[in-house]
Design a protein around this motif. Sequence first.
Motif, PDB file in Angstrom:
ATOM      1  N   TYR A  28      41.651  38.611  30.956  1.00 24.63           N
ATOM      2  CA  TYR A  28      41.514  37.916  32.375  1.00 24.63           C
ATOM      3  C   TYR A  28      39.919  38.106  32.881  1.00 24.63           C
ATOM      4  N   VAL A  29      39.357  39.275  32.047  1.00 27.06           N
ATOM      5  CA  VAL A  29      37.940  39.248  32.493  1.00 27.06           C
ATOM      6  C   VAL A  29      36.823  38.297  31.711  1.00 27.06           C
ATOM      7  N   ALA A  30      37.443  37.711  30.512  1.00 29.31           N
ATOM      8  CA  ALA A  30      36.930  36.846  30.007  1.00 29.31           C
ATOM      9  C   ALA A  30      37.061  35.615  30.784  1.00 29.31           C
ATOM     10  N   ALA A  31      38.064  35.369  31.167  1.00 29.45           N
ATOM     11  CA  ALA A  31      38.307  33.977  32.039  1.00 29.45           C
ATOM     12  C   ALA A  31      37.524  33.874  33.461  1.00 29.45           C
ATOM     13  N   GLY A  32      37.035  35.315  33.944  1.00 23.42           N
ATOM     14  CA  GLY A  32      36.337  35.292  35.195  1.00 23.42           C
ATOM     15  C   GLY A  32      37.252  35.464  36.300  1.00 23.42           C
ATOM     16  N   VAL A  33      38.360  35.993  36.024  1.00 20.51           N
ATOM     17  CA  VAL A  33      39.546  36.438  37.042  1.00 20.51           C
ATOM     18  C   VAL A  33      39.015  37.641  37.442  1.00 20.51           C
ATOM     19  N   THR A  34      39.085  37.857  38.861  1.00 16.31           N
ATOM     20  CA  THR A  34      38.681  39.128  39.925  1.00 16.31           C
ATOM     21  C   THR A  34      40.002  39.693  40.282  1.00 16.31           C
ATOM     22  N   ARG A  35      41.078  39.064  40.778  1.00 11.42           N
ATOM     23  CA  ARG A  35      42.294  39.606  41.369  1.00 11.42           C
ATOM     24  C   ARG A  35      43.470  39.139  40.740  1.00 11.42           C
TER      25      ARG A  35
END
Length: 394
Positions: free
Chosen positions: A93-100
């Motif tokens: 999720y971090v690598a995909a740019g997800v924040t929430r």
Amino acid sequence: MDAAGLAKLLSPHGWALLSALPPYDETRTMAISDRLRREGIDADLIAAALTQSRLRAKAHAKFDSFADGMLFTPAGLEQATRLTVAAHHARRYVAAGVTRVADLTCGIGADSMAFAGVGLTVLAADTDELTAALATVNLRHFPEAVVRHTDGLTLDLEAEGVDGLYADPARRASTGKRLFDPGAYSPPLDSVLALADRVPALGVKIGPGVPHAGLPAAAETQWVSVDGDVVEAGLWFGPLAPDGPGLTALVLRGQSARVVRDELGGAAPDVGPVGAYLYEPDGAVIRAGLVAQIAAEVGGRLIDKTIAYITSDALHASDAATGYRVLDTLPFGLKRLRTYLRERDVGRLTIKKRGTAVLPEELRGRLDLRGHQEATIVLTRVAGAQHVLVVEPL
């Protein structure tokens, strides 16, 4: 444990009691319970504290020392993601740019802990009130995480500002029996997958026994093993699968992590005679159908086109396979094998098998070995015929 038991456990007195219990030892449980009763401590609180002590001890395999500050239900612990695996989920999720992230079926909160631990804002939901309460306790150190007692599929994702979804549908019936039909999951798998139309960054944990025929074509399906034990499969969509759809394996051994993917365009491995070395691919690699990748990696070939054992003439190390030196190969026969092992004074025997109906414990009893040496044998097919490979672990 019910809501009343949880309330007692979360009282200052209850939490202090739980924290003061010695490391769990089943042989001492009755004596500890009797002593605490004589001290006037409430029987229900004693039962709840001892149950949590037992579950925490069991949970160390998944959560290491983090388990000592967590609360569990038996079912919640059974389904909970190992923390090492959850950390790999979170990194996607971090690598995909997800924040929430919305953790739609948070259970006791294992994955939500990993999400919050890497700085993601987490909205966790569970339909069971007690489970949601336990998740709240387990996530108490993460102000980035909020737990709600609700059906995660009913969340207003747009209003919540969610840009990533995760779900771990329950895969056991109320009787405890494992469910293999995705339509019987809770919630049903199709209902979860439909959310990808609204939030493309969707991850779903499923059972590792899922057949390839039922996998969604748009997902990366990744099987995960931890120290040789295949623990789960995951479906990853949209930006969570940056290399696109396909079948992969994540092999976690100790502190190492290896992703195996098809780099051969689906080419089948060669088949040939048993060489000097034998390799058993990791279970996640086998489930993902990536044995050919390991065969190419070790410069090897299959010993039978239907069996996931690889052989080579020279030694090649692999972090996604267990290697053995082949000492001998002989056609399978009880009398022949018994004579062979007795001549070598073998009394302790490790039996591995693949592609044979022989039961190791039954065979060990019929061999009636009484020697002083130790040996390892592999029962399998070689070019379609049953054989015994005498091997030595590398």
